[in-house]
Write a protein that holds these residues in place. Sequence first.
Motif, PDB file in Angstrom:
ATOM      1  N   LEU A   6      -5.470  -2.565   7.163  1.00  0.00           N
ATOM      2  CA  LEU A   6      -4.637  -1.669   8.061  1.00  0.00           C
ATOM      3  C   LEU A   6      -3.749  -0.818   7.587  1.00  0.00           C
ATOM      4  O   LEU A   6      -4.066   0.547   7.807  1.00  0.00           O
ATOM      5  N   THR A   7      -2.916  -1.129   6.607  1.00  0.00           N
ATOM      6  CA  THR A   7      -1.972  -0.225   5.850  1.00  0.00           C
ATOM      7  C   THR A   7      -2.856   0.617   5.004  1.00  0.00           C
ATOM      8  O   THR A   7      -2.617   1.854   4.780  1.00  0.00           O
ATOM      9  N   LEU A   8      -3.968   0.080   4.538  1.00  0.00           N
ATOM     10  CA  LEU A   8      -4.638   1.240   3.491  1.00  0.00           C
ATOM     11  C   LEU A   8      -5.499   2.381   4.395  1.00  0.00           C
ATOM     12  O   LEU A   8      -5.640   3.136   3.938  1.00  0.00           O
ATOM     13  N   ALA A   9      -5.955   1.565   5.644  1.00  0.00           N
ATOM     14  CA  ALA A   9      -6.469   2.742   6.516  1.00  0.00           C
ATOM     15  C   ALA A   9      -5.434   3.790   6.974  1.00  0.00           C
ATOM     16  O   ALA A   9      -5.656   5.030   7.233  1.00  0.00           O
ATOM     17  N   LEU A  10      -4.125   3.311   6.881  1.00  0.00           N
ATOM     18  CA  LEU A  10      -3.101   4.342   7.510  1.00  0.00           C
ATOM     19  C   LEU A  10      -2.682   5.163   6.161  1.00  0.00           C
ATOM     20  O   LEU A  10      -2.667   6.450   6.457  1.00  0.00           O
ATOM     21  N   VAL A  11      -2.746   4.904   5.133  1.00  0.00           N
ATOM     22  CA  VAL A  11      -2.688   5.650   4.042  1.00  0.00           C
ATOM     23  C   VAL A  11      -3.869   6.661   3.757  1.00  0.00           C
ATOM     24  O   VAL A  11      -3.736   7.888   3.604  1.00  0.00           O
ATOM     25  N   GLU A  12      -5.009   6.346   4.084  1.00  0.00           N
ATOM     26  CA  GLU A  12      -6.388   6.895   4.232  1.00  0.00           C
ATOM     27  C   GLU A  12      -5.816   8.096   5.233  1.00  0.00           C
ATOM     28  O   GLU A  12      -6.255   9.066   4.840  1.00  0.00           O
ATOM     29  N   ASP A  13      -5.608   7.803   6.419  1.00  0.00           N
ATOM     30  CA  ASP A  13      -5.340   8.408   7.371  1.00  0.00           C
ATOM     31  C   ASP A  13      -4.328   9.951   6.936  1.00  0.00           C
ATOM     32  O   ASP A  13      -4.604  11.124   7.324  1.00  0.00           O
ATOM     33  N   ASP A  14      -3.234   9.367   6.116  1.00  0.00           N
ATOM     34  CA  ASP A  14      -2.227  10.194   5.619  1.00  0.00           C
ATOM     35  C   ASP A  14      -2.775  11.108   4.538  1.00  0.00           C
ATOM     36  O   ASP A  14      -2.430  12.355   4.433  1.00  0.00           O
ATOM     37  N   LEU A  15      -3.372  10.223   3.184  1.00  0.00           N
ATOM     38  CA  LEU A  15      -3.311  10.841   1.963  1.00  0.00           C
ATOM     39  C   LEU A  15      -4.989  10.890   1.700  1.00  0.00           C
ATOM     40  O   LEU A  15      -5.130  11.509   0.372  1.00  0.00           O
ATOM     41  N   GLY A  16      -6.023  10.487   2.523  1.00  0.00           N
ATOM     42  CA  GLY A  16      -7.199  10.464   2.133  1.00  0.00           C
ATOM     43  C   GLY A  16      -7.944   9.468   1.578  1.00  0.00           C
ATOM     44  O   GLY A  16      -7.215   8.531   1.145  1.00  0.00           O
ATOM     45  N   ALA A  17      -9.337   9.549   1.545  1.00  0.00           N
ATOM     46  CA  ALA A  17     -10.104   8.359   1.063  1.00  0.00           C
ATOM     47  C   ALA A  17      -9.846   7.951  -0.372  1.00  0.00           C
ATOM     48  O   ALA A  17      -9.594   6.674  -0.796  1.00  0.00           O
ATOM     49  N   GLU A  18      -9.673   9.132  -1.370  1.00  0.00           N
ATOM     50  CA  GLU A  18      -9.616   8.746  -2.829  1.00  0.00           C
ATOM     51  C   GLU A  18      -8.373   8.044  -3.139  1.00  0.00           C
ATOM     52  O   GLU A  18      -8.213   7.005  -3.817  1.00  0.00           O
ATOM     53  N   MET A  19      -6.918   8.314  -2.325  1.00  0.00           N
ATOM     54  CA  MET A  19      -5.755   7.756  -2.635  1.00  0.00           C
ATOM     55  C   MET A  19      -6.081   6.276  -2.010  1.00  0.00           C
ATOM     56  O   MET A  19      -5.367   5.354  -2.717  1.00  0.00           O
TER      57      MET A  19
ATOM     58  N   ARG B 152       6.296  10.222  -6.706  1.00  0.00           N
ATOM     59  CA  ARG B 152       7.452  10.690  -5.873  1.00  0.00           C
ATOM     60  C   ARG B 152       7.507   9.763  -4.576  1.00  0.00           C
ATOM     61  O   ARG B 152       6.546   8.912  -4.227  1.00  0.00           O
ATOM     62  N   ASP B 153       8.561   9.656  -4.048  1.00  0.00           N
ATOM     63  CA  ASP B 153       8.748   8.840  -2.896  1.00  0.00           C
ATOM     64  C   ASP B 153       8.295   9.643  -1.402  1.00  0.00           C
ATOM     65  O   ASP B 153       9.090  10.372  -0.860  1.00  0.00           O
ATOM     66  N   PHE B 154       6.913   9.469  -1.488  1.00  0.00           N
ATOM     67  CA  PHE B 154       6.242  10.077  -0.398  1.00  0.00           C
ATOM     68  C   PHE B 154       6.542   9.245   1.060  1.00  0.00           C
ATOM     69  O   PHE B 154       6.903   9.593   2.158  1.00  0.00           O
ATOM     70  N   TYR B 155       6.729   7.789   1.041  1.00  0.00           N
ATOM     71  CA  TYR B 155       7.046   6.921   2.224  1.00  0.00           C
ATOM     72  C   TYR B 155       8.507   6.364   1.847  1.00  0.00           C
ATOM     73  O   TYR B 155       8.580   5.930   0.847  1.00  0.00           O
ATOM     74  N   ASP B 156       9.101   6.170   3.086  1.00  0.00           N
ATOM     75  CA  ASP B 156      10.528   5.748   2.939  1.00  0.00           C
ATOM     76  C   ASP B 156      10.275   4.399   3.964  1.00  0.00           C
ATOM     77  O   ASP B 156      10.144   4.759   5.093  1.00  0.00           O
ATOM     78  N   VAL B 157      10.239   3.228   3.411  1.00  0.00           N
ATOM     79  CA  VAL B 157      10.178   1.997   4.202  1.00  0.00           C
ATOM     80  C   VAL B 157      11.675   1.264   4.416  1.00  0.00           C
ATOM     81  O   VAL B 157      12.369   1.137   3.587  1.00  0.00           O
ATOM     82  N   ILE B 158      11.722   1.380   5.934  1.00  0.00           N
ATOM     83  CA  ILE B 158      12.928   0.767   6.167  1.00  0.00           C
ATOM     84  C   ILE B 158      12.746  -0.621   7.087  1.00  0.00           C
ATOM     85  O   ILE B 158      11.780  -0.620   8.026  1.00  0.00           O
ATOM     86  N   PHE B 159      13.328  -1.623   6.892  1.00  0.00           N
ATOM     87  CA  PHE B 159      13.300  -2.844   7.742  1.00  0.00           C
ATOM     88  C   PHE B 159      14.267  -2.792   8.782  1.00  0.00           C
ATOM     89  O   PHE B 159      15.609  -2.588   8.545  1.00  0.00           O
ATOM     90  N   LEU B 160      13.649  -3.095   9.926  1.00  0.00           N
ATOM     91  CA  LEU B 160      14.455  -3.037  11.310  1.00  0.00           C
ATOM     92  C   LEU B 160      14.593  -4.503  11.941  1.00  0.00           C
ATOM     93  O   LEU B 160      13.426  -5.211  11.920  1.00  0.00           O
ATOM     94  N   SER B 161      15.598  -4.506  12.698  1.00  0.00           N
ATOM     95  CA  SER B 161      15.594  -5.801  13.324  1.00  0.00           C
ATOM     96  C   SER B 161      16.574  -5.400  14.680  1.00  0.00           C
ATOM     97  O   SER B 161      17.291  -4.289  14.747  1.00  0.00           O
ATOM     98  N   GLU B 162      16.813  -6.122  15.604  1.00  0.00           N
ATOM     99  CA  GLU B 162      17.505  -5.944  16.861  1.00  0.00           C
ATOM    100  C   GLU B 162      18.973  -5.708  16.658  1.00  0.00           C
ATOM    101  O   GLU B 162      19.433  -4.606  16.900  1.00  0.00           O
ATOM    102  N   GLU B 163      19.448  -6.590  15.847  1.00  0.00           N
ATOM    103  CA  GLU B 163      20.973  -6.467  15.527  1.00  0.00           C
ATOM    104  C   GLU B 163      21.153  -6.103  14.020  1.00  0.00           C
ATOM    105  O   GLU B 163      22.487  -5.762  13.827  1.00  0.00           O
TER     106      GLU B 163
ATOM    107  N   ALA C 194       0.999  -1.084  -0.078  1.00  0.00           N
ATOM    108  CA  ALA C 194       0.162   0.043  -0.017  1.00  0.00           C
ATOM    109  C   ALA C 194       0.795   1.266   0.111  1.00  0.00           C
ATOM    110  O   ALA C 194       0.636   2.281  -0.789  1.00  0.00           O
ATOM    111  N   PHE C 195       2.008   1.330   0.823  1.00  0.00           N
ATOM    112  CA  PHE C 195       2.999   2.446   0.780  1.00  0.00           C
ATOM    113  C   PHE C 195       3.496   2.307  -0.583  1.00  0.00           C
ATOM    114  O   PHE C 195       3.802   3.695  -0.893  1.00  0.00           O
ATOM    115  N   GLU C 196       4.135   1.318  -1.212  1.00  0.00           N
ATOM    116  CA  GLU C 196       4.747   1.384  -2.339  1.00  0.00           C
ATOM    117  C   GLU C 196       3.885   2.060  -3.562  1.00  0.00           C
ATOM    118  O   GLU C 196       4.411   2.975  -4.320  1.00  0.00           O
ATOM    119  N   LEU C 197       2.609   1.611  -3.558  1.00  0.00           N
ATOM    120  CA  LEU C 197       1.815   2.116  -4.475  1.00  0.00           C
ATOM    121  C   LEU C 197       1.125   3.562  -4.110  1.00  0.00           C
ATOM    122  O   LEU C 197       1.080   4.516  -5.325  1.00  0.00           O
TER     123      LEU C 197
END
Length: 317
Positions: free
Chosen positions: A161-174, A32-43, A22-25
Amino acid sequence: MPSIGVVLFPGFQVMNLASLTAFELANLELGRDFYDVIFLSEEGGPIRTSIGMVIETEPFSDRRFDTVIVVGSVRVDASAPGLVERLRETAATARRVAATCTGAFLLAEAGLLDGRKAATHWAHARALQRLHPSIKVDDDRIFVSDGNVWTSAGMTAGIDLTLALVEDDLGAEMSKGIARMLVVYHRRTGGQSQFSALLELQPRTDRVQKVLAYARGNLRNELSVEELADAAHLSPRQFSRIFREETGQSPAKAVENLRLEAARTMLEDGRHSLDAVAQETGFADRERMRRAFLRAFGQPPQVIRRNVRHHEPGQTA
């Protein structure tokens, strides 16, 4: 640029990553790169999924994230103390915190769900409640938002859930446009149930499956035993016997459950009057539908609709 920190750990279930599309699309739609997705782990370094795929990650640092998302796993084991502590520190500076599926257990271990309402996969909801009694676990919701903390049920519910997060950021149409690209129903509301009447019935033969499909597609009809038996090319007596043997329910009870599921979906959609919902789903009138809802859910349709609106983005649980 909102940064999304996705917390991984050894043995996580790879299906959780599908929701990140959802963030990629969103980036693709915006050009443009609105979202920057970073994968994290303990080490940091390579993290192996439960199916053997390896994902490269960065270690936790002092970097601030707009949103921190914790993924889930098929097996729920106690998390490494170091991971719990790093998550707690990172979440403290984030605007939002979220978890898909059993990722809610890691949020709970970090104390991020104390006193909040939360969702998780229905198969693990009782365990989450038992281990963390201060949490108000909702074992039936697709996802729940309580303040700045969001949690979802299992597997594909992470996409909602991620569609709802995108809606929270960019609106229902997006969000709606991304859902179309994903070829999914436009973001199911958080208040929608995890359960399906057809999955509960689980008929063994194609004949009964076809009858159920016929019933679901013709809910406005009376759907008497005679009509259903005719669709199965059986006598009413044969059909009733076979149907109960395969599903454990009478045809009338199964039809009512299908009507209830369809009516609840229409109510959650929020675009239909109670009279229209009753007509479209075969209840014929509001009073008959109200009685069926009280039997099945212990609540009338109006309360179900209000509860769904209460779970919408921007609303606290």
